[in-house]
Design a protein around this motif. Structure first.
Motif, PDB file in Angstrom:
ATOM      1  N   UNK A 195      59.387  38.280  32.168  1.00  0.00           N
ATOM      2  CA  UNK A 195      58.735  38.183  33.473  1.00  0.00           C
ATOM      3  C   UNK A 195      57.520  39.105  33.538  1.00  0.00           C
ATOM      4  N   UNK A 196      57.635  40.289  32.938  1.00  0.00           N
ATOM      5  CA  UNK A 196      56.527  41.239  32.959  1.00  0.00           C
ATOM      6  C   UNK A 196      55.322  40.685  32.224  1.00  0.00           C
ATOM      7  N   UNK A 197      55.547  40.055  31.075  1.00  0.00           N
ATOM      8  CA  UNK A 197      54.431  39.471  30.332  1.00  0.00           C
ATOM      9  C   UNK A 197      53.764  38.369  31.147  1.00  0.00           C
ATOM     10  N   UNK A 198      54.561  37.568  31.855  1.00  0.00           N
ATOM     11  CA  UNK A 198      53.997  36.517  32.693  1.00  0.00           C
ATOM     12  C   UNK A 198      53.194  37.109  33.848  1.00  0.00           C
ATOM     13  N   UNK A 199      53.686  38.212  34.416  1.00  0.00           N
ATOM     14  CA  UNK A 199      52.959  38.861  35.507  1.00  0.00           C
ATOM     15  C   UNK A 199      51.640  39.448  35.017  1.00  0.00           C
ATOM     16  N   UNK A 200      51.636  39.988  33.807  1.00  0.00           N
ATOM     17  CA  UNK A 200      50.396  40.553  33.260  1.00  0.00           C
ATOM     18  C   UNK A 200      49.381  39.447  32.992  1.00  0.00           C
ATOM     19  N   UNK A 201      49.851  38.312  32.476  1.00  0.00           N
ATOM     20  CA  UNK A 201      48.948  37.175  32.261  1.00  0.00           C
ATOM     21  C   UNK A 201      48.379  36.695  33.592  1.00  0.00           C
ATOM     22  N   UNK A 202      49.223  36.628  34.608  1.00  0.00           N
ATOM     23  CA  UNK A 202      48.757  36.211  35.940  1.00  0.00           C
ATOM     24  C   UNK A 202      47.733  37.205  36.494  1.00  0.00           C
ATOM     25  N   UNK A 203      48.006  38.501  36.312  1.00  0.00           N
ATOM     26  CA  UNK A 203      47.064  39.499  36.804  1.00  0.00           C
ATOM     27  C   UNK A 203      45.734  39.416  36.065  1.00  0.00           C
ATOM     28  N   UNK A 204      45.784  39.104  34.768  1.00  0.00           N
ATOM     29  CA  UNK A 204      44.546  38.990  33.989  1.00  0.00           C
ATOM     30  C   UNK A 204      43.673  37.852  34.523  1.00  0.00           C
ATOM     31  N   UNK A 205      44.305  36.740  34.878  1.00  0.00           N
ATOM     32  CA  UNK A 205      43.551  35.608  35.438  1.00  0.00           C
ATOM     33  C   UNK A 205      42.951  35.974  36.792  1.00  0.00           C
ATOM     34  N   UNK A 206      43.720  36.707  37.605  1.00  0.00           N
ATOM     35  CA  UNK A 206      43.202  37.099  38.920  1.00  0.00           C
ATOM     36  C   UNK A 206      42.027  38.055  38.773  1.00  0.00           C
ATOM     37  N   UNK A 207      42.120  38.995  37.833  1.00  0.00           N
ATOM     38  CA  UNK A 207      41.038  39.954  37.646  1.00  0.00           C
ATOM     39  C   UNK A 207      39.774  39.248  37.163  1.00  0.00           C
ATOM     40  N   UNK A 208      39.927  38.286  36.291  1.00  0.00           N
ATOM     41  CA  UNK A 208      38.762  37.532  35.795  1.00  0.00           C
ATOM     42  C   UNK A 208      38.034  36.830  36.929  1.00  0.00           C
ATOM     43  N   UNK A 209      38.790  36.409  37.948  1.00  0.00           N
ATOM     44  CA  UNK A 209      38.183  35.682  39.059  1.00  0.00           C
ATOM     45  C   UNK A 209      37.729  36.589  40.195  1.00  0.00           C
ATOM     46  N   UNK A 210      38.352  37.757  40.355  1.00  0.00           N
ATOM     47  CA  UNK A 210      38.110  38.570  41.548  1.00  0.00           C
ATOM     48  C   UNK A 210      37.282  39.817  41.304  1.00  0.00           C
ATOM     49  N   UNK A 213      54.327  46.692  23.504  1.00  0.00           N
ATOM     50  CA  UNK A 213      52.902  46.844  23.208  1.00  0.00           C
ATOM     51  C   UNK A 213      52.357  45.637  22.459  1.00  0.00           C
ATOM     52  N   UNK A 214      53.080  45.183  21.437  1.00  0.00           N
ATOM     53  CA  UNK A 214      52.613  44.037  20.650  1.00  0.00           C
ATOM     54  C   UNK A 214      52.557  42.772  21.478  1.00  0.00           C
ATOM     55  N   UNK A 215      53.329  42.704  22.573  1.00  0.00           N
ATOM     56  CA  UNK A 215      53.318  41.507  23.415  1.00  0.00           C
ATOM     57  C   UNK A 215      52.075  41.449  24.305  1.00  0.00           C
ATOM     58  N   UNK A 216      51.611  42.610  24.790  1.00  0.00           N
ATOM     59  CA  UNK A 216      50.475  42.604  25.719  1.00  0.00           C
ATOM     60  C   UNK A 216      49.144  42.842  25.026  1.00  0.00           C
ATOM     61  N   UNK A 217      49.154  43.355  23.802  1.00  0.00           N
ATOM     62  CA  UNK A 217      47.902  43.651  23.114  1.00  0.00           C
ATOM     63  C   UNK A 217      47.009  42.421  22.940  1.00  0.00           C
ATOM     64  N   UNK A 218      47.538  41.250  22.546  1.00  0.00           N
ATOM     65  CA  UNK A 218      46.644  40.087  22.409  1.00  0.00           C
ATOM     66  C   UNK A 218      46.013  39.640  23.721  1.00  0.00           C
ATOM     67  N   UNK A 219      46.659  39.923  24.853  1.00  0.00           N
ATOM     68  CA  UNK A 219      46.112  39.504  26.143  1.00  0.00           C
ATOM     69  C   UNK A 219      44.789  40.208  26.417  1.00  0.00           C
ATOM     70  N   UNK A 220      44.686  41.458  25.975  1.00  0.00           N
ATOM     71  CA  UNK A 220      43.499  42.257  26.258  1.00  0.00           C
ATOM     72  C   UNK A 220      42.605  42.395  25.030  1.00  0.00           C
ATOM     73  N   UNK A 221      42.622  41.377  24.167  1.00  0.00           N
ATOM     74  CA  UNK A 221      41.832  41.440  22.938  1.00  0.00           C
ATOM     75  C   UNK A 221      40.343  41.552  23.227  1.00  0.00           C
ATOM     76  N   UNK A 222      39.871  40.891  24.282  1.00  0.00           N
ATOM     77  CA  UNK A 222      38.450  40.915  24.612  1.00  0.00           C
ATOM     78  C   UNK A 222      38.068  42.052  25.545  1.00  0.00           C
ATOM     79  N   UNK A 223      39.047  42.782  26.036  1.00  0.00           N
ATOM     80  CA  UNK A 223      38.776  43.876  26.963  1.00  0.00           C
ATOM     81  C   UNK A 223      38.777  45.214  26.225  1.00  0.00           C
TER      82      UNK A 223
END
Length: 510
Positions: A463-478, A386-396
């Protein structure tokens, strides 16, 4: 002879002076006591209920032994999640122990009466009552309940009279016994109808799925009724079970009828559409009844006739549901739209999306790769994840993650999340699912047959954290282009019927 005491007046004067002095001293002491600060009260340590700690525990004890990582709210009740401070060293870095999350409730248990009233309210009033209905709802339902009360009471006497009139028996005991069995059968059906009505908003979320399930249940009830001819001594239990099934099917049909008619109405003509639809149904029912009377005179095989008629009923029901075109996005239609967009870059039309919808994905099915609005303890079992992915979605206003232990993708919502945030979170979850499947397909072609089972797809934490970061970038664009293309095709994006859970993440109270 009277004796005179010359000191008597002096003693009286002294006594009066002492009295005034005593009053002044009393007033001065009282004033000093009133102005003095009150003694410091011993602070009471708040107690928190926690099933993991075994009863009530002190908040100070929890904070000193555990680290607060998240706060959650569900149905107005709050929970705090703590992680054990005794971390372990892994590859030179400190991490929390696995399965060390503790859920702490911040509310007292409901009193038995309050719990019973909450249970009753869940059956008799809509969600969000009274804000979810107009003021006329209460008097209307009051008179409706009273009307059904008198109708049910009269039904006992009318049924007994009718059975006696058709010559069931001329003695006094048999008509009453048969009537009681008949009333019990009907009563069991009404109980089943009442219990199933609690599904409430699922009739909006999964309209087609519940409609086809209700029609299948109707046929099951008819089959059980026919079985009473083979075992007449089991009439009452079989008839009760059949009536429960048919009444549940009737609730489903009634609850989904209006939204279907509304989808067909092009203006303020929902009443006309409903009236004409009911007229067509009644005419068809009369024609079917007449045909069955003509067939019954020839004494055909009961099993063969029922099988043919049942197949025609089920096939017609399937085509009826498939022909409905709805403009809103539920789970099934949203999955079709997102997967088509990610694969081809286009959103299907209303007709395409509705025809491709899987109407057999029933809402009670637990085998779903994406869970919207779950409890925090279901989505995360490891505090570090949880602590690893929480900063990724700070603005969401949502958090998306994957739990390898349960093989599901979870979309958690913060308490500020609105309809568009829920839609975006669901889109993000599908993007992450698409990335995981694509990654596994690229790694091994032998897993193509297993791609529907997420329990096979177990990426490492890094790998999961990297996939979540990649998905976040795709969602921002798509996400923006997806919404625009969906609106162009006629899909309603202002409201969604994705049926998320009620749990929400809230601000930490430290």
């Amino acid at each position: 002879m009277k004796l005179k005491h010359p000191s008597n007046s002096a003693s009286q004067t002294l006594t009066s002076s002492d009295t005034h002095l005593l009053v002044r001293e009393t007033l001065r002491i009282s004033a000093n006591l009133a102005s003095a600060p009150p003694p410091a009260a011993v602070p009471e340590r708040p107690l928190i209920r926690d099933s993991n700690f075994g009863g009530l525990v002190e908040d100070q004890f929890v904070d000193s032994s555990f680290r607060l990582i998240c706060c959650e709210e569900i149905d107005g009740q709050r929970w705090k999640y703590f992680a054990d401070n005794n971390s372990v060293k892994t590859n030179g870095s400190k991490k929390f122990k696995k399965n060390s999350i503790r859920a702490v409730s911040l509310h007292d248990p409901q009193a038995p009466f309050d719990g019973m009233m909450t249970f009753i309210r869940s059956y008799v009033v809509p969600e969000g009552f009274p804000d979810s209905v107009t003021p006329a709802y209460v008097p209307y339902m009051t008179w409706r309940a009273l009307k059904h009360f008198f109708g049910g009471a009269m039904g006992v006497f009318t049924t007994q009279t009718l059975l006696s009139s058709v010559g069931v028996s001329r003695n006094q005991a048999a008509p009453g016994a048969v009537a009681i069995n008949w009333i019990l059968k009907d009563g069991a059906g009404r109980v089943g109808k009442m219990l199933f009505a609690r599904q409430g908003k699922k009739f909006d979320y999964d309209l087609k799925q519940l409609r086809i399930a209700g029609d299948l249940l109707m046929e099951l009830g008819a089959g059980v009724e026919l079985a009473t001819a083979a075992v007449p001594h089991l009439f009452l239990p079989l008839a009760c079970a059949a009536n429960v099934a048919k009444n549940v099917a009737a609730v489903t049909s009634t609850s989904t009828r209006t939204p279907i008619y509304k989808a067909f109405a092009k203006g303020e003509n929902i009443g006309d559409v409903t009236a004409k639809g009911e007229c067509v149904g009644n005419v068809a029912d009369l024609l079917g009844t007449g045909l069955s009377i003509m067939i019954a005179k020839r004494n055909p095989s009961l099993v063969t006739t029922f099988a043919l008629l049942s197949c025609g009923y089920v096939m017609s029901s399937y085509q009826e549901v498939k022909s409905v075109v709805l403009h809103t996005l539920n789970r099934a239609r949203f999955t079709v739209a997102v997967e088509s967009f990610l694969k081809s870059g286009r959103v299907p039309t209303l007709q395409e999306g509705n025809s491709m919808e899987n109407i057999f994905s029933f809402p009670w099915s637990k085998h779903r790769p994406i869970v919207l609005g779950p409890r925090f303890k279901d989505a995360f079992q490891d505090p570090d994840s949880y602590l690893a992915v929480d900063p990724i979605f700070e603005r969401e206003k949502y958090i998306v993650s994957y739990n390898p232990c349960k093989g599901n993708i979870y979309a958690l919502f913060k308490n500020q999340a609105k309809s568009d945030d829920i839609l975006k979170a669901a889109f993000h979850a599908h993007v992450l699912l698409h990335i995981i499947r694509t990654s596994n397909q690229n790694q091994s072609s032998s897993r193509r047959e297993q791609e529907q089972d997420l329990s096979i797809l177990v990426p490492t934490s890094s790998d999961l954290q990297a996939l979540i970061v990649e998905s976040y970038k795709m969602v921002s664009a798509l996400y923006g282009p997806f919404k625009n293309k969906a609106k162009e095709q006629g899909w309603v994006m202002s409201e969604s019927l994705l049926n998320p859970g009620r749990a929400r993440l809230c601000q930490l109270d430290k």
